[in-house]
Design an enzyme around this catalytic site. Structure first.
Site, PDB file in Angstrom:
ATOM      1  N   SER A  46       0.832  -1.215   0.000  1.00 41.20           N
ATOM      2  CA  SER A  46       0.000   0.000   0.000  1.00 41.20           C
ATOM      3  C   SER A  46       0.863   1.260   0.000  1.00 41.20           C
ATOM      4  CB  SER A  46      -0.958   0.007   1.200  1.00 41.20           C
ATOM      5  OG  SER A  46      -0.248  -0.002   2.419  1.00 41.20           O
ATOM      6  N   HIS A  47       2.184   1.114   0.221  1.00 40.27           N
ATOM      7  CA  HIS A  47       3.069   2.280   0.199  1.00 40.27           C
ATOM      8  C   HIS A  47       4.249   2.102  -0.740  1.00 40.27           C
ATOM      9  CE1 HIS A  47       0.371   3.116   3.429  1.00 40.27           C
ATOM     10  NE2 HIS A  47       0.681   4.387   3.246  1.00 40.27           N
ATOM     11  N   GLU A 187      -4.581   0.582   2.578  1.00 41.18           N
ATOM     12  CA  GLU A 187      -5.040  -0.815   2.662  1.00 41.18           C
ATOM     13  C   GLU A 187      -6.536  -0.906   2.330  1.00 41.18           C
ATOM     14  OE1 GLU A 187      -3.187  -3.500   3.258  1.00 41.18           O
ATOM     15  OE2 GLU A 187      -1.336  -2.391   3.565  1.00 41.18           O
TER      16      GLU A 187
HETATM   17  P1  NDP Z   1      -0.632  -3.098   9.695  1.00 44.32           P
HETATM   18  O1  NDP Z   1      -1.867  -3.131  10.512  1.00 44.32           O
HETATM   19  O2  NDP Z   1      -0.558  -3.977   8.525  1.00 44.32           O
HETATM   20  O3  NDP Z   1       0.628  -3.445  10.618  1.00 44.32           O
HETATM   21  C1  NDP Z   1       0.932  -2.660  11.744  1.00 44.32           C
HETATM   22  C2  NDP Z   1       2.109  -3.241  12.492  1.00 44.32           C
HETATM   23  O4  NDP Z   1       1.699  -4.392  13.204  1.00 44.32           O
HETATM   24  C3  NDP Z   1       3.269  -3.686  11.596  1.00 44.32           C
HETATM   25  O5  NDP Z   1       4.479  -3.297  12.185  1.00 44.32           O
HETATM   26  C4  NDP Z   1       3.116  -5.195  11.551  1.00 44.32           C
HETATM   27  O6  NDP Z   1       4.350  -5.891  11.350  1.00 44.32           O
HETATM   28  C5  NDP Z   1       2.572  -5.487  12.921  1.00 44.32           C
HETATM   29  N1  NDP Z   1       1.796  -6.712  12.979  1.00 44.32           N
HETATM   30  C6  NDP Z   1       0.798  -7.089  12.147  1.00 44.32           C
HETATM   31  N2  NDP Z   1       0.309  -8.279  12.523  1.00 44.32           N
HETATM   32  C7  NDP Z   1       1.022  -8.659  13.603  1.00 44.32           C
HETATM   33  C8  NDP Z   1       0.989  -9.809  14.454  1.00 44.32           C
HETATM   34  N3  NDP Z   1       0.121 -10.802  14.255  1.00 44.32           N
HETATM   35  N4  NDP Z   1       1.868  -9.865  15.477  1.00 44.32           N
HETATM   36  C9  NDP Z   1       2.772  -8.867  15.688  1.00 44.32           C
HETATM   37  N5  NDP Z   1       2.840  -7.764  14.920  1.00 44.32           N
HETATM   38  C10 NDP Z   1       1.972  -7.659  13.894  1.00 44.32           C
HETATM   39  O7  NDP Z   1      -0.298  -1.594   9.245  1.00 44.32           O
HETATM   40  P2  NDP Z   1      -1.296  -0.394   8.899  1.00 44.32           P
HETATM   41  O8  NDP Z   1      -2.278  -0.874   7.888  1.00 44.32           O
HETATM   42  O9  NDP Z   1      -1.808   0.233  10.132  1.00 44.32           O
HETATM   43  O10 NDP Z   1      -0.266   0.634   8.217  1.00 44.32           O
HETATM   44  C11 NDP Z   1       0.369   0.290   7.002  1.00 44.32           C
HETATM   45  C12 NDP Z   1       1.373   1.325   6.608  1.00 44.32           C
HETATM   46  O11 NDP Z   1       0.733   2.537   6.264  1.00 44.32           O
HETATM   47  C13 NDP Z   1       2.416   1.713   7.669  1.00 44.32           C
HETATM   48  O12 NDP Z   1       3.683   1.410   7.137  1.00 44.32           O
HETATM   49  C14 NDP Z   1       2.246   3.206   7.834  1.00 44.32           C
HETATM   50  O13 NDP Z   1       3.452   3.935   8.034  1.00 44.32           O
HETATM   51  C15 NDP Z   1       1.623   3.597   6.521  1.00 44.32           C
HETATM   52  N6  NDP Z   1       0.871   4.850   6.643  1.00 44.32           N
HETATM   53  C16 NDP Z   1       1.449   6.013   6.194  1.00 44.32           C
HETATM   54  C17 NDP Z   1       0.775   7.216   6.310  1.00 44.32           C
HETATM   55  C18 NDP Z   1       1.403   8.495   5.917  1.00 44.32           C
HETATM   56  O14 NDP Z   1       0.794   9.548   6.130  1.00 44.32           O
HETATM   57  N7  NDP Z   1       2.587   8.525   5.349  1.00 44.32           N
HETATM   58  C19 NDP Z   1      -0.579   7.268   6.887  1.00 44.32           C
HETATM   59  C20 NDP Z   1      -1.054   5.988   7.359  1.00 44.32           C
HETATM   60  C21 NDP Z   1      -0.354   4.828   7.222  1.00 44.32           C
HETATM   61  P3  NDP Z   1       4.675  -6.581   9.914  1.00 44.32           P
HETATM   62  O15 NDP Z   1       4.925  -5.425   8.976  1.00 44.32           O
HETATM   63  O16 NDP Z   1       5.860  -7.428  10.161  1.00 44.32           O
HETATM   64  O17 NDP Z   1       3.453  -7.361   9.538  1.00 44.32           O
HETATM   65  O1  PYC Z   2      -2.548   4.711   3.913  1.00 44.46           O
HETATM   66  O2  PYC Z   2      -3.644   6.106   5.181  1.00 44.46           O
HETATM   67  C1  PYC Z   2      -2.755   5.859   4.372  1.00 44.46           C
HETATM   68  C2  PYC Z   2      -1.847   6.935   3.920  1.00 44.46           C
HETATM   69  C3  PYC Z   2      -2.049   8.274   4.002  1.00 44.46           C
HETATM   70  C4  PYC Z   2      -0.924   8.863   3.464  1.00 44.46           C
HETATM   71  C5  PYC Z   2      -0.087   7.886   3.070  1.00 44.46           C
HETATM   72  N1  PYC Z   2      -0.669   6.717   3.372  1.00 44.46           N
END
Ligand code: NDP
Ligand code: PYC
Length: 353
Positions: A46-47, A187
């Site tokens: 997703s990124h 996502e």
């Molecule tokens: P996820 O819910 O997929 O994962 C969140 C964290 O939980 C990860 O570090 C993951 O590790 C860990 N995790 C997941 N399952 C388990 C488990 N069963 N046991 C232990 N740890 C676990 O991520 P999100 O969907 O919340 O976010 C995805 C990405 O979106 C992030 O990288 C975030 O930085 C990015 N994002 C960026 C934004 C921006 O403004 N730039 C805004 C919002 C999000 P693992 O990766 O090893 O699965």
């Molecule tokens: O996945 O929510 C998101 C997001 C916002 C900006 C970059 N990623």
């Protein structure tokens, strides 16, 4: 969904050439392409390439300066600021992270304020880079309203990610990186594209009703914070750290100033680096000379101490360390399967200019 196989080299070249062909100079195109490629490599799709159309839109509209030259300022021995110059965040981070690490090693703790940058990536890039330099690290950034504060049905907070990384000498760091929404918007958008439902509790539709339809959440609805009022409080903290503390924009202010081109808005990122060598061991070189110092933690082998906790977690049936999925995926140097329509769209964006 039809997929195309691309090597990591092909992914990098596709991203770099598309950015360079749409207004990025070589340094900025390389910095963003490296971030995109690392995301695809680690299965953080997703990124990865998914963000290229948004990056290109922001270049084409003139919102983002593809030739920005970030400037690092030292505000105090432990406080740095990098002015991103209106460019994409990876360029600002490339400039700021080494300076932040140096300051944290010198003083024990240091913070970096990233301002006037456009963040569209995962945050583990920056926290892992600090952990690889022997530091514990915390990073967070705000976005544009997508998440309703607990109890509300209207978006005010961004998806406001927070990442933490812990160094493991000789091994990959232990790192989590998560939206403070129940799910990152990227996502949700991919689930909508691929026709998958999202778990109950992810968001509300435009009428304010609970839904598992990602298209209803992404198209007029709202996300919910993770963990109800607890995640809502963490998201509020991210708004304060990434905006009020740095003199940057809250998510709602970023949206008001944004031109809605689909690319990332201008905003800030807060990054904190902490030295276990200083905190657990009393200084970069020191050990515990007295029993009192040893009781207080001085001289303790912090890496071994933490390893004991990680081992205990690993022994529990069903548990794993955060970051382990990505790091396992990283070991595979082979091609990655990428959504074919996305690859076609990106190739079109390279050629259409
Ligand atoms: P996820 O819910 O997929 O994962 C969140 C964290 O939980 C990860 O570090 C993951 O590790 C860990 N995790 C997941 N399952 C388990 C488990 N069963 N046991 C232990 N740890 C676990 O991520 P999100 O969907 O919340 O976010 C995805 C990405 O979106 C992030 O990288 C975030 O930085 C990015 N994002 C960026 C934004 C921006 O403004 N730039 C805004 C919002 C999000 P693992 O990766 O090893 O699965
Ligand atoms: O996945 O929510 C998101 C997001 C916002 C900006 C970059 N990623």
């Amino acid at each position: 969904m039809p997929e195309t196989e691309l090597t990591l080299g092909e992914i990098h070249a596709l991203a770099r050439d598309c950015l360079a062909g749409n207004g990025c100079d070589a340094a900025n195109a390389e910095a963003v392409a490296a971030t995109v490629t690392a995301a695809e490599r680690d299965g953080a799709v997703s990124h990865g390439l998914f963000r290229l159309p948004g990056y290109v839109a922001a270049l084409r509209s003139g919102k983002v300066d593809g030739a920005a030259a970030p400037v690092v300022e030292r505000l105090s021995p432990a406080l740095l600021r990098v002015d991103g110059g209106g460019g994409f965040a990876p360029g600002a981070l490339q400039a700021g992270i080494p300076a932040l690490a140096e300051a944290a090693h010198a003083t024990g703790v240091a913070a970096l304020a990233v301002v006037r940058a456009h963040h569209f990536a995962a945050l583990w890039h920056e926290t892992e880079a600090l952990a690889e330099r022997g530091l514990a690290a915390l990073a967070c950034t705000a976005y544009m309203p997508a998440v309703a504060p607990a109890g509300a049905r209207e978006a005010l907070f961004g998806t406001n990610p927070i990442s933490f990384a812990w160094p493991r000498p000789g091994d990959t760091p232990v790192v989590f990186d998560m939206a403070t929404a129940a799910m990152a918007m990227g996502e949700v958008q991919i689930a909508a594209r691929d026709g998958h439902a999202v778990p109950p509790g992810t968001g509300l539709n435009a009428a304010g009703e609970a839904t598992t339809d990602p298209a209803a959440i992404a198209g007029g609805g709202v996300l919910l914070p993770f963990g109800g009022y607890k995640g809502s409080a963490v998201s509020l903290m991210v708004e304060l750290l990434a905006a009020a503390l740095l003199g940057e924009r809250f998510s709602f202010e970023a949206a008001a100033a944004d031109n809605k081109d689909g690319g990332p808005p201008r905003g800030g990122e807060f990054i904190l680096a902490l030295s276990p060598n200083w905190m657990a061991a009393g200084g970069p070189e020191s050990g515990a000379d007295t029993e009192a110092e040893a009781d207080a933690g001085a001289g303790r082998d912090w890496a071994q101490h933490a390893a004991g906790l990680f081992e205990r977690i690993g022994q529990l049936d069903g548990a794993r360390l955060p970051g382990a999925r990505r790091h396992h995926r990283r070991q595979d140097a082979g091609p990655r399967a990428v959504n074919a329509a996305l690859v076609g769209k990106i190739r079109g964006l390279c050629e259409a200019r």
